[in-house]
Write an enzyme that holds these catalytic residues in place. Sequence first.
Site, PDB file in Angstrom:
ATOM      1  CB  SER A  42      -0.936   0.006   1.211  1.00 27.37           C
ATOM      2  OG  SER A  42      -0.207  -0.180   2.419  1.00 27.37           O
ATOM      3  CG  HIS A 249      -1.384   3.713   4.496  1.00 26.17           C
ATOM      4  ND1 HIS A 249      -2.184   3.057   5.410  1.00 26.17           N
ATOM      5  CD2 HIS A 249      -0.797   2.744   3.747  1.00 26.17           C
ATOM      6  CE1 HIS A 249      -2.102   1.751   5.207  1.00 26.17           C
ATOM      7  NE2 HIS A 249      -1.265   1.537   4.212  1.00 26.17           N
TER       8      HIS A 249
END
Length: 268
Positions: A42, A249
């Site tokens: 990711s 993230h």
Amino acid sequence: MRRSRLATLALSLATSIGVALTLAAAPAQAAPSDRYVALGDSYASGVGADSYTSESGNCLRSTNAYPALYNANIRPASYRSVACSGATTADVINGQLSALSSTTTLVSVTIGGNDVGFASIMSTCVLQGETQCVAAVESAMNIARTQMPGRLANVYNGIRNRAPSARVVVVGYPVFYQLGTACVGLSATSRAKINEGINLLDDITRTAATSAGFTFADVRSIFVGHQLCSYGTKWLHALNVLNLTVSYHPTAAGQSGGYYPVFRSAAG
């Protein structure tokens, strides 16, 4: 007359040099020859950076991810990203390496976080408290020490076998927290332990990449001042209860301001 001839000669020489410099620079700008393939999880697909491509589905590949930014800015001869949210080293080997070929000249890969359980660690730390958080990170660090060198070596060997002539850039992870600041949420002990675990994984990854003859692109230093609990602009999402997927993230700014310049420099 002599002055006129000298002036003409100087002008001609300057023009010739200018043309030569222009011609020398033009190929690199107009038609880069790299055939670039991006692999990974990711952090490579760009989860948290928004602007996901429809073709990527649940892999959540973003046009703001560092591989896509490289493609947009450098314009290699070809580009393909198969990076996918949730990918492990096994997923790269079984599902992503097929994107490589003997004509591939540049490869990037960010992988390993899911092997040691980044997501479950952060869930444990947020929901269960300091003692369980420290224990979860310790367990992950044990996996990192005992299993990650071999898993990473398998990925890197697979890359080299399928793309023997490629330059390979292994891109690491940022450390999540700036320590020593006033910060709500996790305890200072938990934050320090999480950082310790990320540093260990990055260091193991760097060693494995170097052993394989690859370049390690270390993003840790460029994220300093932009981490969670820092006073600067945050380049990482904190816990987002409305969209758990993006939690911890990089933001679009983290990809463009942090990941992209480090990768661009390492890619050569």
